[in-house]
Design a protein around this motif. Structure first.
Motif, PDB file in Angstrom:
ATOM      1  N   ARG A 151       0.828  -1.213   0.000  1.00  0.00           N
ATOM      2  CA  ARG A 151       0.000   0.000   0.000  1.00  0.00           C
ATOM      3  C   ARG A 151       0.860   1.259   0.000  1.00  0.00           C
ATOM      4  NH1 ARG A 151      -3.146  -3.272   3.574  1.00  0.00           N
ATOM      5  NH2 ARG A 151      -2.140  -2.351   5.389  1.00  0.00           N
ATOM      6  N   LEU A 152       1.990   1.176   0.676  1.00  0.00           N
ATOM      7  CA  LEU A 152       2.857   2.348   0.803  1.00  0.00           C
ATOM      8  C   LEU A 152       3.626   2.636  -0.480  1.00  0.00           C
ATOM      9  CD1 LEU A 152       3.858   4.515   2.806  1.00  0.00           C
ATOM     10  CD2 LEU A 152       5.626   2.892   3.531  1.00  0.00           C
ATOM     11  N   GLY A 153       3.822   1.600  -1.295  1.00  0.00           N
ATOM     12  CA  GLY A 153       4.591   1.776  -2.513  1.00  0.00           C
ATOM     13  C   GLY A 153       5.954   1.128  -2.451  1.00  0.00           C
ATOM     14  N   GLY A 154       6.151   0.243  -1.474  1.00  0.00           N
ATOM     15  CA  GLY A 154       7.410  -0.476  -1.357  1.00  0.00           C
ATOM     16  C   GLY A 154       8.187  -0.088  -0.108  1.00  0.00           C
ATOM     17  N   GLN A 155       9.002  -1.003   0.382  1.00  0.00           N
ATOM     18  CA  GLN A 155       9.813  -0.735   1.569  1.00  0.00           C
ATOM     19  C   GLN A 155      10.794   0.410   1.318  1.00  0.00           C
ATOM     20  OE1 GLN A 155      12.582  -3.823   2.788  1.00  0.00           O
ATOM     21  NE2 GLN A 155      12.245  -3.362   4.960  1.00  0.00           N
ATOM     22  N   ASP A 156      11.131   0.612   0.052  1.00  0.00           N
ATOM     23  CA  ASP A 156      12.084   1.661  -0.293  1.00  0.00           C
ATOM     24  C   ASP A 156      11.599   3.038   0.139  1.00  0.00           C
ATOM     25  OD1 ASP A 156      14.603   2.211  -1.444  1.00  0.00           O
ATOM     26  OD2 ASP A 156      13.623   3.053  -3.201  1.00  0.00           O
ATOM     27  N   VAL A 157      10.282   3.209   0.214  1.00  0.00           N
ATOM     28  CA  VAL A 157       9.737   4.498   0.655  1.00  0.00           C
ATOM     29  C   VAL A 157      10.199   4.807   2.078  1.00  0.00           C
ATOM     30  CG1 VAL A 157       7.621   5.787   1.144  1.00  0.00           C
ATOM     31  CG2 VAL A 157       7.746   4.331  -0.887  1.00  0.00           C
ATOM     32  N   VAL A 158      10.248   3.768   2.913  1.00  0.00           N
ATOM     33  CA  VAL A 158      10.722   3.945   4.283  1.00  0.00           C
ATOM     34  C   VAL A 158      12.236   4.126   4.313  1.00  0.00           C
ATOM     35  CG1 VAL A 158      10.917   2.895   6.566  1.00  0.00           C
ATOM     36  CG2 VAL A 158       8.809   2.625   5.252  1.00  0.00           C
ATOM     37  N   LEU A 159      12.935   3.247   3.600  1.00  0.00           N
ATOM     38  CA  LEU A 159      14.393   3.244   3.667  1.00  0.00           C
ATOM     39  C   LEU A 159      14.991   4.547   3.162  1.00  0.00           C
ATOM     40  CD1 LEU A 159      15.148  -0.398   2.440  1.00  0.00           C
ATOM     41  CD2 LEU A 159      14.972   0.447   4.791  1.00  0.00           C
ATOM     42  N   ARG A 160      14.354   5.196   2.217  1.00  0.00           N
ATOM     43  CA  ARG A 160      14.922   6.409   1.639  1.00  0.00           C
ATOM     44  C   ARG A 160      14.273   7.683   2.161  1.00  0.00           C
ATOM     45  NH1 ARG A 160      14.923   7.675  -3.191  1.00  0.00           N
ATOM     46  NH2 ARG A 160      13.065   6.636  -3.926  1.00  0.00           N
ATOM     47  N   SER A 161      13.417   7.565   3.169  1.00  0.00           N
ATOM     48  CA  SER A 161      12.798   8.760   3.733  1.00  0.00           C
ATOM     49  C   SER A 161      13.848   9.611   4.439  1.00  0.00           C
ATOM     50  CB  SER A 161      11.691   8.380   4.720  1.00  0.00           C
ATOM     51  OG  SER A 161      10.577   7.831   4.043  1.00  0.00           O
ATOM     52  N   GLN A 162      13.935  10.870   4.057  1.00  0.00           N
ATOM     53  CA  GLN A 162      14.911  11.781   4.649  1.00  0.00           C
ATOM     54  C   GLN A 162      14.284  12.563   5.797  1.00  0.00           C
ATOM     55  OE1 GLN A 162      15.982  13.007   0.292  1.00  0.00           O
ATOM     56  NE2 GLN A 162      17.562  13.873   1.620  1.00  0.00           N
ATOM     57  N   PRO A 163      15.037  12.767   6.866  1.00  0.00           N
ATOM     58  CA  PRO A 163      14.499  13.534   8.002  1.00  0.00           C
ATOM     59  C   PRO A 163      14.224  14.980   7.604  1.00  0.00           C
ATOM     60  CG  PRO A 163      16.507  12.348   8.612  1.00  0.00           C
ATOM     61  CD  PRO A 163      16.413  12.288   7.121  1.00  0.00           C
ATOM     62  N   ILE A 164      13.164  15.519   8.130  1.00  0.00           N
ATOM     63  CA  ILE A 164      12.840  16.931   7.906  1.00  0.00           C
ATOM     64  C   ILE A 164      13.570  17.785   8.934  1.00  0.00           C
ATOM     65  CG2 ILE A 164      11.003  18.655   8.207  1.00  0.00           C
ATOM     66  CD1 ILE A 164       9.134  16.861   6.703  1.00  0.00           C
ATOM     67  N   LEU A 165      14.268  18.795   8.451  1.00  0.00           N
ATOM     68  CA  LEU A 165      14.867  19.816   9.304  1.00  0.00           C
ATOM     69  C   LEU A 165      13.960  21.039   9.231  1.00  0.00           C
ATOM     70  CD1 LEU A 165      17.141  21.047  11.016  1.00  0.00           C
ATOM     71  CD2 LEU A 165      18.299  21.663   8.876  1.00  0.00           C
ATOM     72  N   ALA A 166      13.115  21.191  10.242  1.00  0.00           N
ATOM     73  CA  ALA A 166      12.150  22.293  10.242  1.00  0.00           C
ATOM     74  C   ALA A 166      12.872  23.614  10.504  1.00  0.00           C
ATOM     75  CB  ALA A 166      11.085  22.046  11.295  1.00  0.00           C
ATOM     76  N   THR A 167      12.608  24.595   9.660  1.00  0.00           N
ATOM     77  CA  THR A 167      13.245  25.898   9.811  1.00  0.00           C
ATOM     78  C   THR A 167      12.197  26.952  10.162  1.00  0.00           C
ATOM     79  OG1 THR A 167      12.998  26.412   7.446  1.00  0.00           O
ATOM     80  CG2 THR A 167      15.014  25.279   8.124  1.00  0.00           C
ATOM     81  N   GLY A 168      12.635  27.977  10.880  1.00  0.00           N
ATOM     82  CA  GLY A 168      11.736  29.080  11.199  1.00  0.00           C
ATOM     83  C   GLY A 168      11.122  29.033  12.575  1.00  0.00           C
ATOM     84  N   GLY A 169      11.278  27.908  13.276  1.00  0.00           N
ATOM     85  CA  GLY A 169      10.784  27.835  14.649  1.00  0.00           C
ATOM     86  C   GLY A 169       9.283  27.753  14.799  1.00  0.00           C
ATOM     87  N   GLY A 170       8.561  27.475  13.712  1.00  0.00           N
ATOM     88  CA  GLY A 170       7.103  27.421  13.779  1.00  0.00           C
ATOM     89  C   GLY A 170       6.574  25.995  13.764  1.00  0.00           C
ATOM     90  N   LEU A 171       5.407  25.844  13.171  1.00  0.00           N
ATOM     91  CA  LEU A 171       4.713  24.565  13.141  1.00  0.00           C
ATOM     92  C   LEU A 171       4.631  24.028  11.717  1.00  0.00           C
ATOM     93  CD1 LEU A 171       1.716  25.488  15.475  1.00  0.00           C
ATOM     94  CD2 LEU A 171       3.918  24.485  16.129  1.00  0.00           C
ATOM     95  N   LEU A 172       4.388  22.734  11.608  1.00  0.00           N
ATOM     96  CA  LEU A 172       4.147  22.099  10.320  1.00  0.00           C
ATOM     97  C   LEU A 172       2.732  21.536  10.298  1.00  0.00           C
ATOM     98  CD1 LEU A 172       7.453  20.078   9.712  1.00  0.00           C
ATOM     99  CD2 LEU A 172       6.739  22.186   8.554  1.00  0.00           C
TER     100      LEU A 172
END
Length: 234
Positions: free
Chosen positions: A80-101
């Motif tokens: 359903r997700l589109g393959g395990q590769d979606v997890v393995l290649r997920s890059q961490p988000i570096l949130a900028t600006g000190g606000g919310l997402l």
């Protein structure tokens, strides 16, 4: 006075429709980058699980890779997700600006979350694998992680997905599908955080507040108009 009240009510509901339409976002018209999945964790500050799209606002944590439990999902979840590769290649988000997402849930995930006995709420920490919309930067959730044993995985491809925002190759389905969305081969950069700008708290909350205000104002003014109409008829 009666006509004025009715007019205000109509305007309020038009504003509500516009806000809802704006929040419908870009599922079928947008382009979501499946070649560069992102992962983010954070504490929920506000959540709404109303169709067509649930919205979860988070205070993002420091960049972190997807936890080990997401690398051990069932084959059905990976399909359903589109393959395990979606997890393995997920890059961490570096949130900028000190606000919310703000994280947007597709309709099927919204329904699933709403039916939970205790859907993610204020103060709870969640994690999410998201695809970013190429033109707006909207973060559409593909997997929502509530704990090591509790998660919601998308039901298939229900959005236009591209292998990189510079690519024309796309996969799109107008209905939930169990067909994997194969991610184009690319060098792994899963350890490299990706900068994503946040929004000030007031701006992030405004979309949800606008809908709530429009509902209240529209209801009150229409009720007032009907009352005055009835009184005038009497």
């Amino acid at each position: 006075m009666r006509q004025l009240a009715l007019s205000i009510g109509i305007v309020a509901f038009v504003a509500l429709a516009s806000a809802t339409s704006a929040d419908a976002h870009h599922g079928f018209n947008g382009r979501y980058d499946r070649a560069h999945p992102l992962y983010v964790e954070g504490a929920v500050t506000q959540a709404s699980y109303s169709l067509p799209h649930g919205l979860i606002t988070i205070q993002p944590s420091d960049p972190v890779a997807p936890p080990a439990d997401l690398r051990a999902l069932s084959s059905a979840d990976y399909t359903r997700l589109g393959g395990q590769d979606v997890v393995l290649r997920s890059q961490p988000i570096l949130a900028t600006g000190g606000g919310l997402l703000t994280l947007l849930l597709p309709p099927p995930m919204t329904t699933t979350a709403a039916e939970l006995a205790a859907p993610p709420s204020r103060g709870q920490t969640v994690g999410a694998i998201v695809f970013r919309e190429c033109s707006t930067g909207e973060l559409r959730v593909q997997l929502l992680r509530m704990s090591a044993t509790a998660r919601i995985v998308r039901t298939g491809v229900i959005q236009r997905e591209v292998d990189g925002c510079d690519s024309e190759a796309a996969s799109q389905s107008v209905a939930p599908s169990s067909t994997p969305s194969f991610v184009a081969a690319a060098p792994s950069a899963a350890n490299e955080p990706v900068a994503v700008p946040t929004r000030p708290q007031a701006d992030t909350l405004s979309a949800l507040q606008l809908v709530a205000v429009a509902v209240v104002v529209g209801g009150v003014t229409l009720a007032l108009g009907l009352f005055l109409a009835k009184r005038g008829a009497g």
